[in-house]
Design an enzyme around this catalytic site. Structure first.
Site, PDB file in Angstrom:
ATOM      1  N   GLU A 154      -1.101  -2.310 -10.651  1.00  0.00           N
ATOM      2  CA  GLU A 154      -0.743  -3.427  -9.839  1.00  0.00           C
ATOM      3  C   GLU A 154       0.038  -3.031  -8.484  1.00  0.00           C
ATOM      4  O   GLU A 154       1.209  -2.663  -8.567  1.00  0.00           O
ATOM      5  CB  GLU A 154       0.003  -4.258 -10.937  1.00  0.00           C
ATOM      6  N   CYS A 155      -0.690  -3.067  -7.379  1.00  0.00           N
ATOM      7  CA  CYS A 155      -0.314  -2.600  -6.294  1.00  0.00           C
ATOM      8  C   CYS A 155       0.038  -3.646  -5.336  1.00  0.00           C
ATOM      9  O   CYS A 155       0.306  -4.831  -5.546  1.00  0.00           O
ATOM     10  CB  CYS A 155      -1.139  -1.490  -5.702  1.00  0.00           C
TER      11      CYS A 155
END
Length: 499
Positions: free
Chosen positions: A242-243
């Site tokens: 999850e960037c």
């Protein structure tokens, strides 16, 4: 905890980002310590994974109750170590509790054994789909939402039957350890290793990736996510990433302008703008542009950062981010943008006042890169088609928002993102049943909801022959010629009549 060792390589000092005051000191876990924690988790995995969904739900609910009982102390720690106001700390904890409860309640429904139709040709078989825990999950958490965000992996991984080794950010080490200690305090009868922390900097996280865990769940920058994925590829360890985000809001000509401005003002500056799914770009229809910009400016003129009780948001948690925010503001102005509120002078030490930039060049850093500060760019567009095109142009694709009285859902469906709020911002993050994650440079995989539970389980397909049909042993050399002749007649009937 304190330690007798004093070398910088073995100590991690937690500080208050508003004052620089030392809160606590922790021992940095090296590769050997990380492997020991994973081994402990591996030993506990058999016990935890063998429990029924109902039994795991009981332990997770006890954890919820413990966090509620300790909420005042926990929120105080979140305020001190992360910097956000006490009310925001409580809201973050509340959302985390909602997700723990949802995962615990729905794990059996989502991951329980299910019958599957075997089809006409395999009608003498029964078929089942079952899910098994992966084993040990390594979670590398962020500092901006140090409870809510990693819990999107932790709570769901535990509910699915995995044990967890959690490496909190070096900027929220105390918060991460408090979370784990609450679980242990609530469930003293469980074996050590169901939920553990390892503390340290990037090297500790890298050691966790190499430690033999069965999956890595990471939240953080895209650059670091790519390095983690490359390292995990060496052992084919699956990853959930999850960037970053550069989330856009579209304000249509028929929008409730005051509501849109209120949401944008909050979404851009809450948590000091340190929100991966926060508002960073706005595309507003020319017909409502003046009213919208004026309203955003009016609201944010009264919004102030600080560490006291009256502050709307706190300091920048990570000192290095301050220079990035300043650089983005300066680049936006250099490339033709106009600051209608604030500017480079708004960056005052760890506190940054709201900055509103209008009609900034789309190639500027303030539009193209994640700023992660209390700033927002607003661009005038001539209609929805242009707004959608510009919103989708980003290499990121985490989430978005749309304001329109008549066409919100239609516009939302055109956006290349993982989640969209219509006539609100960030609402999807507060609904546990909705998965969260992005496309492009915003990451791989999903937390929350049914997909979030399935991320931490492996599907196991089981086909069981209930009875034999003479001459119909299709998966055998004993099948007869008459059987094959029959199949040649059946296949056109089953699959060849579609026009």
């Amino acid at each position: 905890m304190t330690t007798t060792e004093t070398t910088p390589e073995t100590l991690l000092t937690s500080v208050d980002p508003a004052t620089g005051e030392v809160i606590a000191t922790y021992t940095v876990d090296d590769e050997e310590a990380v492997r020991a924690a994973v081994a402990k988790a591996r030993a506990a995995a058999g016990t935890w994974g063998a429990l029924s969904y109902g039994e795991r739900r009981k332990y997770l609910q006890r954890w919820e109750s413990q966090l509620v009982a300790d909420s005042e102390a926990f929120c105080t720690l979140i305020h001190r170590e992360n910097g956000k106001p006490l009310d925001d700390a409580f809201l973050e904890l509340m959302l985390a509790l909602e997700h723990i409860a949802w995962a615990a309640k729905n794990a059996k429904k989502v991951l329980g054994s299910k019958r599957v139709s075997p089809g006409a040709l395999m009608s003498n078989f029964s078929a089942r789909l079952e899910y098994r825990p992966l084993g040990v999950v390594g979670v590398i958490g962020p500092w901006n939402y140090p409870v809510y965000t990693p819990n999107g992996s932790i709570g769901y991984a535990l509910a699915a039957g995995n044990t967890v080794v959690f490496k909190p950010s070096e900027y929220s080490t105390g918060i991460g350890n408090f979370l784990v200690e609450a679980f242990k305090k609530a469930n003293p009868e469980l074996p050590e290793g169901v939920f553990e922390t390892v503390n340290g900097y990037g090297a500790t996280g890298a050691a966790l990736v190499r430690s033999g865990v069965d999956k890595i769940a990471f939240t953080g920058s895209t650059a670091t996510g790519k390095r983690i994925m490359a390292a995990a590829a060496e052992t084919l360890t699956p990853v959930l990433l999850e960037c970053g985000g550069k989330d856009a809001v579209i304000v249509a000509g028929d929008a409730d302008v005051k509501a849109a401005a209120d949401a944008v003002a909050w979404g851009a500056t809450a948590n000091s703008g340190q929100t991966c799914a926060g508002v960073e770009r706005v595309y507003v229809d020319r017909s409502v542009r003046e009213e919208f910009v004026a309203e955003v400016k009016r609201i944010l003129t009264e919004v102030k950062p600080g560490s006291g009780a009256g502050a709307h948001y706190g300091p920048m948690t990570m000192p290095s981010q301050i220079d990035i925010v300043r650089r983005h503001i300066e680049d936006a102005l250099k490339k033709g943008g106009t600051a209608v509120l604030g500017g480079p002078e708004s960056v005052k030490g760890p506190f940054i006042e709201p900055v509103v930039l209008v009609d900034v060049d789309e190639d500027s850093e303030a539009v193209a890169e994640e700023t992660f500060g209390p700033t927002v760019t607003i661009k005038t567009v001539d209609g929805i088609d242009e707004a959608v095109e510009l919103a989708n142009k980003s290499k990121y694709g985490l989430s978005s928002a749309v304001y329109s009285k008549k066409s919100g859902l239609e516009i939302a469906r055109r956006l290349r993102v993982g989640a969209t709020s219509v006539n609100s911002v960030l609402a999807f993050a507060a609904i546990p049943g909705l998965p969260f994650g992005g496309v492009g440079d915003s990451g791989i995989g999903r937390i929350h909801g049914e997909p979030g539970l399935r991320e931490f389980a492996r599907p196991h397909s089981i086909a069981m022959q209930r009875f034999a049909i003479p001459g119909m042993a299709l998966l055998s050399y004993s099948r007869s010629e008459s059987t094959m002749n029959l199949l040649r007649k059946m296949v056109p009937f089953l699959h060849g009549r579609h026009k």
